[in-house]
Design an enzyme around this catalytic site. Structure first.
Site, mmCIF file in Angstrom:
data_model
loop_
_atom_site.group_PDB
_atom_site.id
_atom_site.type_symbol
_atom_site.label_atom_id
_atom_site.label_comp_id
_atom_site.label_asym_id
_atom_site.label_seq_id
_atom_site.Cartn_x
_atom_site.Cartn_y
_atom_site.Cartn_z
ATOM 1 N N CYS A 126 -10.704 -9.485 4.288
ATOM 2 C CA CYS A 126 -10.317 -8.526 3.257
ATOM 3 C C CYS A 126 -11.403 -8.359 2.202
ATOM 4 O O CYS A 126 -11.457 -7.339 1.522
ATOM 5 C CB CYS A 126 -9.001 -8.944 2.608
ATOM 6 S SG CYS A 126 -9.006 -10.610 1.940
ATOM 7 N N LYS A 141 7.263 -14.158 6.669
ATOM 8 C CA LYS A 141 7.205 -13.245 7.804
ATOM 9 C C LYS A 141 5.763 -13.212 8.303
ATOM 10 O O LYS A 141 4.873 -12.652 7.670
ATOM 11 C CB LYS A 141 7.675 -11.845 7.380
ATOM 12 C CG LYS A 141 7.929 -10.882 8.534
ATOM 13 C CD LYS A 141 6.694 -10.120 8.895
ATOM 14 C CE LYS A 141 6.955 -9.132 10.042
ATOM 15 N NZ LYS A 141 5.699 -8.530 10.553
ATOM 16 N N GLU A 152 -1.795 -7.985 -2.218
ATOM 17 C CA GLU A 152 -3.228 -8.220 -1.970
ATOM 18 C C GLU A 152 -3.585 -7.374 -0.767
ATOM 19 O O GLU A 152 -3.125 -7.626 0.343
ATOM 20 C CB GLU A 152 -3.490 -9.711 -1.722
ATOM 21 C CG GLU A 152 -4.966 -10.075 -1.780
ATOM 22 C CD GLU A 152 -5.644 -9.959 -0.422
ATOM 23 O OE1 GLU A 152 -6.333 -8.944 -0.213
ATOM 24 O OE2 GLU A 152 -5.478 -10.859 0.394
ATOM 25 N N GLU A 193 -12.235 1.133 5.606
ATOM 26 C CA GLU A 193 -12.182 -0.307 5.875
ATOM 27 C C GLU A 193 -11.982 -0.492 7.376
ATOM 28 O O GLU A 193 -10.904 -0.251 7.904
ATOM 29 C CB GLU A 193 -11.042 -0.980 5.104
ATOM 30 C CG GLU A 193 -11.043 -2.483 5.269
ATOM 31 C CD GLU A 193 -9.891 -3.172 4.540
ATOM 32 O OE1 GLU A 193 -10.011 -4.373 4.256
ATOM 33 O OE2 GLU A 193 -8.875 -2.512 4.279
#
Length: 487
Positions: A282, A173, A248, A379
């Site tokens: 990330c 996806k 993750e 973040e």
């Protein structure tokens, strides 16, 4: 405009809906793509389940599977620039990075191609002399892989490579934000010659695609990369099918710079960790922790070296920082910077959106007032570097570990003993010493705490796509003993 279709069960098809995708450099729509709805998801998962039972894939030798993956690697390398240009147009990431990273992704597929026939079982030294007992590793089944828009070719390879090498079938996806390169990548799956249903690539929103995929009763394994909030929903959905799940989830990675560090190297490491990929990484090292004795010098050095950073068109070779993928990121950053300034933080340079079409944000350096500064906690997924001084090694470790995340970390020091001592105590899945943001198919990738669990890449990751079967063979010529007593 260009149009991209879904790839399900070896065929190209429209979905139950259509969406537009925007070019972040201009803010305008440049392509449309088919968008999956629950019926499309069901079709893809059932095709994967059929592929697992089809002798064409089920009985293919592991060596033959490895050769097929190696062929895919060659095709990825051949089309790296083409795929990179698509990714740049759709996500705003620099062409220099997307094309180079895609070419390197080919080595991930070659790595897993080589591991395909290295998946071994074992003969057990069982305590019953009339029994021969051994283990084998079999494909875990149907895999649902969910990848975000940033570094999508890399993050796909770390899931698709081991899944195929283990003999699984997979439904990928792609993010509904910038899915074009993934839907184009499906053409390489078709060209490589994988049997129908072994790999399907779809995209769509949460309700129509992600939720029905992650809770589908035929899904056995979920590999997810994204944010913590979405991950919580994925874990809840997996309660419906008990799928083995790996996550993750990004983070707020610290980079520790000690007083004995090579400061030129440390400055470059901080710039790479914060302004590389426009901060949309990330593992962005967005918490710079610097020894107080060198703090002012290093901050000035970063400011001096950042003066030459070119913000602009991501397709141009001279550009260092391109646009952010979405306007929401720009808004989130400006809001977070405003809150940090109210807390006493100082913006040493940058700090504003670029007044031009597209989602551009100037590279920004924040001198934080204390560990509670907003930019050290949020973040932001943009080119924002936050610096905070420390006095002792213990202080640095405590500040580094004062986070809910734990993906990457960095240390700059010329003291080898300190490097070993500090890296051992950092609560992070990855630690770079005197470098930053390096990857390899050989090295496991993953985090601790709210950065998720499970590892991608590395030799052991392929085992996460298998189940262990134990087989007992009675070698005795005597009939079975008392059936009411366990052997």
């Amino acid at each position: 405009m260009d149009h991209f279709q879904l790839f399900i069960d070896g065929t190209w098809c429209e979905g139950g809906a259509t969406m537009e995708t925007l070019n972040p450099a201009t803010g305008t729509a440049w392509a449309t793509f088919a968008c999956a709805v629950p019926d499309d998801v069901d079709r893809a998962v059932k095709a994967a389940a059929r592929a697992l039972d089809d002798p064409t894939w089920r009985d293919m030798t592991q060596t033959a599977r490895g050769k097929l993956i190696a062929k895919l690697a060659d095709l990825v390398e051949r089309d790296a620039v083409k795929l990179g240009r698509l990714e740049t147009t759709d996500s705003g990431k620099l062409l220099a990075e997307t094309s180079t990273q895609t070419a390197y992704v080919a080595d991930y597929y070659r790595y897993f191609a080589g591991l395909a026939d290295k998946i071994e079982g074992a003969v057990l030294p069982i305590d019953k002399p009339d029994m021969h007992v051994f283990t084998t590793r079999e494909p875990i089944g149907v895999v649902a892989a969910i990848v975000p828009w940033n570094a999508q070719m890399f993050l796909t390879a770390t899931k698709l490579g081991p899944a195929l090498a283990a003999g699984c079938a997979i439904v990928i996806k792609a993010s509904e934000i910038a899915p074009a390169p993934m839907l184009a990548f499906a053409k390489l799956i078709e060209e490589a010659g994988f049997p129908p249903g072994v790999v399907s690539i779809i995209t769509g929103d949460a309700e129509g695609c992600a939720i029905p995929l992650t809770r589908h009763p035929r899904v056995d394994r979920i590999a997810f990369t994204g944010g913590p909030e979405t991950a919580r929903n994925v874990v809840r959905n997996s309660a419906e099918n008990f799928a083995v799940t790996s996550l993750e989830l990004g983070g707020k990675s610290p980079i520790l710079v000690f007083e004995d560090a090579d400061l030129g190297s440390a400055a470059n490491g901080l710039i790479a960790g914060n302004f590389g990929a426009s901060g949309q990484s990330c593992v962005a090292g967005s918490r710079g922790l610097v020894h107080r004795s060198i703090f002012e010098y290093l901050a000035a050095l970063i400011q001096d070296r950042s003066a030459g950073i070119v913000v602009g068109d991501p397709l141009q070779a001279a550009t260092h920082v391109g646009p952010l993928c979405t306007r929401n990121q720009v808004d989130k950053i400006t809001d977070t910077l405003s809150k940090a300034q109210k807390q006493g933080a100082k913006i040493r340079f940058g700090g504003a959106a670029v007044d031009s079409p597209g989602n551009y944000m100037t590279p920004t350096l924040v001198e934080c007032a204390g560990p509670g500064t907003e930019t050290l906690k949020v973040e932001m997924f943009g080119p924002v570097m936050s610096l905070l001084p420390f006095d002792t090694e213990e202080d640095a470790i405590a500040l580094a570990n004062a986070s809910d995340f734990g993906l990457g970390s960095g240390i700059f020091t010329q003291d080898v003993a300190r490097a070993h001592r500090v890296s051992k105590r950092l609560k992070a899945g990855i630690c770079w010493v005197n470098t930053y943001r390096a990857i390899s198919p050989i090295a496991p990738f993953g985090g601790f705490n709210q950065s998720g669990y499970g590892r991608e890449a590395g030799m052991e990751s392929i085992l996460d796509y298998t189940r262990t079967k134990t087989t007992w063979i009675n070698t005795s010529s005597e009939p079975m003993a008392n059936p009411f007593v366990m052997r």
